[in-house]
Scaffold this active site. Structure first.
Site, PDB file in Angstrom:
ATOM      1  N   LEU A  31       0.597  -1.130  -0.059  1.00 48.82           N
ATOM      2  CA  LEU A  31      -0.003   0.031   0.082  1.00 48.82           C
ATOM      3  C   LEU A  31       1.006   1.203  -0.013  1.00 48.82           C
ATOM      4  CD1 LEU A  31      -2.727  -0.807   2.697  1.00 48.82           C
ATOM      5  CD2 LEU A  31      -3.058  -1.044   0.046  1.00 48.82           C
ATOM      6  N   GLY A  32       1.952   1.305   0.570  1.00 50.24           N
ATOM      7  CA  GLY A  32       2.995   2.252   0.528  1.00 50.24           C
ATOM      8  C   GLY A  32       4.370   1.931   1.191  1.00 50.24           C
ATOM      9  N   ASP A  58       1.836  16.172  11.546  1.00 45.71           N
ATOM     10  CA  ASP A  58       2.201  15.894   9.931  1.00 45.71           C
ATOM     11  C   ASP A  58       0.719  15.825   9.468  1.00 45.71           C
ATOM     12  OD1 ASP A  58       3.588  15.621   7.810  1.00 45.71           O
ATOM     13  OD2 ASP A  58       3.899  13.274   8.291  1.00 45.71           O
ATOM     14  N   LYS A  85       2.029  -2.629   8.989  1.00 44.15           N
ATOM     15  CA  LYS A  85       3.180  -1.532   8.887  1.00 44.15           C
ATOM     16  C   LYS A  85       4.357  -1.992   9.542  1.00 44.15           C
ATOM     17  CE  LYS A  85       3.950   3.483   9.373  1.00 44.15           C
ATOM     18  NZ  LYS A  85       3.208   4.843   9.922  1.00 44.15           N
ATOM     19  N   GLY A 130       7.924   4.088   2.426  1.00 42.16           N
ATOM     20  CA  GLY A 130       8.842   5.008   2.692  1.00 42.16           C
ATOM     21  C   GLY A 130      10.049   4.790   3.188  1.00 42.16           C
TER      22      GLY A 130
END
Length: 758
Positions: free
Chosen positions: A32-33, A164, A55, A35
């Protein structure tokens, strides 16, 4: 604490979730992501179909120092701790890590965070859609601000500062009935502060960070207020408020020099210089009421001074704004829309006064109806709130509800819709270049992108105005049917009342005529009562006949107002089943979005050699959509103008019904006078005469019952006596008109007044 070498050895032994295809009953679907510090992968249970977002922290020891690794590991531990602590509907929940992944987490030495999976992607994905390049719809903006405001308020109540906030950290969870739940995620930079403490480390994303974060001065939870304000401005306009895409130093300098009430900067199209503005730019998709409220709120949260950003009051204020009950008025004559706030106490009279201030249509000439065709109640605030804005799910779906408006006093006809568009200067300049010669804008890639971005805004406006007219025509059809049915019912009731009155008149005239026939030589026994008694009665009877003639005209007119449509040009059934947006129109709008999307994704060095090097393509696409909408609108207005004229005629006929009913009440007084006169001067006297002259009881009884037979026997023309007094003048005319009325039949299906003997 392990040293970098030990961490490097452990990292080499780590198993990363995005490298695995499955773990026991769990299958990895996608990443999904990913970084610098973590990856998020989607996993599905093959037996239960349960989905989880996992995560996992990741740190490259070759890129970061020991101090940095320690800092980010602590941050990761804090995020897990905070996520498990929170219980807010609009914050992504931390879930129990399935036992199949526990061993992997233990082996790696770094915990894995299990979270809810939100299948709608993030807000950045929504903003990147070409159709949203100039902002989202008012419904979307309202829901995002309300829900994310609630999430931030929840964090602040626990003394947690997110630090953030940005569109990438707002995810979407689709719900039934086209609803969306917006959730705040990624608490990696979140920090727990007491109400009296502050922090001074820089974290977050530059474009959304409060100015004090760049100044290394202590800060509080007000940094979230600033970031939330920037997000609010962006979802309304499609861009950030202060010099978007400019270097950070220039942005900071512009923010530092702005006045307290300035909420954004604008670029001068002529000179390229920027200036400050206290208003949201007109290129947006929100209504005037919401825009005005947001401008005041943005003036608070975008203050340079952190102490003046409203604190937690800012979130109470946004909740108040988004909970307002709003209606949207669409003026058929000008294609204009404007919004008004209502509450349960709002009256129709009060609403019409407000509409007058926007539309310049006086209240008595305003014709208003809902999109389902229903009429507006006098207690309109109560009607709307109780019908459409309760329960809560309906409020989110229907707020603002749309009300159609036209001017009774003016005919409705098609007007060039593009004259009523909000046309940005860049687009107007582009369209004025009718010869297709590049005007110089194409020499600058960024300038061309901005012009095409504004062109998408114009195209979206065009589609919206078409959709409004299309829905208004459907509403007008429904409203016409409802008003027609009301007219049918009113005419039916009126016709029955009139028949009762005219039956009495017919009976009375027959009785008087019978009396005259039996005594023609003495004027119908006229000597038995005073001339001053009979003459007013006869005059009133004559007036009644004249009034009945006017009423007949009213019923005849009902048939003439029904519109006739060319079925080859307009089929109602097909129209009601047609989509809100014509498929061909949607295709042309999609072409404009695709063209803009291709331009903005193109590399600057490549666009010069492509078809996107100037405005010619966009001019053609806009002209194509204008021509199609004009053609479709002309067709709809040809029907709409007929329907609105029909509604005017129905209104006039209903007013006539009301007038006739009022006159009928006055005639009822004469009905009582007539009954009294007949009984005292005709029936009673005839009964006495029969008693005096009768030779037998049978003959007397027959004479007395003769009065009752008059109501059912047909009139036979008597031998015409010599003209005497005024009886013949009245009764010959009365008799003819009575027969004409009795020969009429009223068809309540078509409102047609028919003659049975033709």
């Amino acid at each position: 604490m392990m040293n970098p070498f030990q961490h490097h050895q452990q990292q080499q032994q780590q198993q990363f979730l995005n490298d695995l295809d499955s773990i026991e009953n769990w299958k990895r679907v996608q990443t999904l992501g990913s970084g610098t510090f973590a990856t998020i992968t989607l996993w599905v249970n093959k037996e239960t179909d349960e989905k989880l977002a996992l995560k996992q922290s990741y740190m490259d020891v070759q890129r970061f120092s020991k101090k940095e690794i320690t800092y980010y590991n602590e941050r990761w531990q804090q995020e897990i701790k905070l996520m498990k602590k929170l219980n807010c509907e609009n914050v992504v929940k931390a879930l129990e890590l399935p036992k199949e992944f526990e061993q992997l987490s233990i082996n790696n030495g770094i915990p894995i965070l299990a979270m809810q999976y939100c299948s709608g992607g993030d807000l950045r994905k929504v903003l990147n859609e070409s159709g949203n390049c100039c902002g989202l719809s008012e419904k979307e903006v309202r829901e995002i601000l309300k829900q994310i405001g609630s999430a931030i308020n929840c964090l602040h109540n626990l003394n947690i500062v997110h630090r953030d906030l940005k569109p990438e950290n707002i995810v979407l969870q689709p719900l039934p009935n086209d609803r969306i739940l917006y959730k705040l995620t990624d608490l990696g930079f979140a920090k727990q502060l007491s109400e009296t403490t502050s922090a001074n480390s820089f974290v977050g994303t530059f474009a959304y960070s409060a100015p004090e974060l760049f100044l290394t001065t202590p800060y509080t939870s007000s940094v979230d207020n600033w970031s939330f304000g920037v997000i609010a401005f962006e979802i309304v306009t499609g861009r950030r408020p202060f010099l978007p895409n400019h270097p950070v130093i220039e942005v900071l300098d512009a923010i530092r020099r702005k006045k307290p009430d300035d909420i954004c900067t604008e670029i001068d199209d002529m000179g390229g210089n920027f200036y400050y503005s206290k208003e949201i730019p007109p290129i947006n998709h929100i209504g005037n009421t919401f825009k005005s409220d947001l401008e005041q709120w943005l003036k608070m949260v975008l203050q340079f001074d952190p102490e003046k950003r409203g604190g937690r009051m800012a979130y109470k204020e946004i909740e108040k704004i988004t909970n307002k009950k709003i209606i949207e008025i669409f003026s058929i004559c000008s294609y204009e829309t404007f919004t008004l706030e209502i509450n349960e106490k709002t009256q129709l009279r009060e609403l019409k006064e407000k509409i007058f201030s926007y539309s310049n249509i006086i209240p008595s000439n305003q014709y208003l109806f809902y999109q389902n065709g229903d009429k507006l109640s006098e207690r309109i605030g109560q009607q709307i709130i109780q019908t459409w804005y309760q329960p809560r799910s309906w409020f989110e779906r229907y707020n603002p509800i749309i009300i159609n408006l036209f001017d009774y006093s003016k005919p409705v006809s098609y007007q060039e819709f593009y004259k009523f568009l909000c046309l940005p200067n860049r687009v107007e300049k582009m369209l004025m270049n009718v010869n297709g010669i590049d005007d110089g804008n194409g020499d600058d890639y960024d300038d061309l992108k901005l012009t095409w971005r504004n062109s998408v805004f114009v195209a979206r406006q065009t589609v919206k105005k078409y959709r409004f007219i299309h829905n208004t025509l459907k509403s007008c059809l429904l409203n016409s049917l409802q008003k027609f049915n009301q007219l049918q019912n009113e005419n039916s009731h009126l016709f029955n009342q009139l028949n009762q009155l005219f039956s009495l008149i017919n009976f009375s005239e027959k009785l008087l005529w019978k009396n005259y026939q039996q005594n023609p030589e003495d004027g119908g026994a006229i000597d038995d009562y005073d001339d001053q008694d009979i003459r007013p009665i006869l005059i009133k009877l004559k007036n009644l006949h004249e009034w009945r003639h006017q009423i007949t005209e009213h019923f005849d007119q009902n048939q003439r107002i029904i519109p006739k449509f060319n079925k080859e040009l307009f089929l109602f059934q097909d129209f009601f089943q047609s989509p809100e947006i014509d498929p061909e129109l949607w295709s042309k709008y999609d072409d404009i979005q695709k063209a803009y999307d291709m331009l903005r994704k193109m590399k600057k060095i490549d666009y010069k050699e492509s078809a996107f090097s100037n405005n010619n393509l966009m001019v053609k696409l806009l002209c194509d959509i204008f021509r199609l909408v004009e053609k479709l609108m002309k067709q709809m207005f040809s029907v709409l103008s007929i329907l609105i004229e029909f509604l005017r005629n129905i209104r006039n006929q209903r007013e006539n019904c009301q007038r006739i009913r009022m006159e009928f009440r006055q005639k009822e007084e004469f009905e009582n006078d007539l009954e009294e006169f007949l009984f005292s001067h005709v029936i009673h006297r005839r009964q006495n005469r029969y008693h005096e002259n009768s030779t037998s009881s049978t003959e007397s009884s027959e004479m007395i019952n003769d009065v009752d037979r008059i109501t059912t026997e047909s009139h036979q023309n008597p031998e015409q006596p010599e003209k005497n007094f005024i009886w013949e003048e009245f009764f010959e005319k009365f008799q003819k008109e009575n027969l004409e009325w009795k020969s009429k039949s009223f068809d309540f299906g078509s409102l047609e007044f028919k003659d049975l003997f033709r």
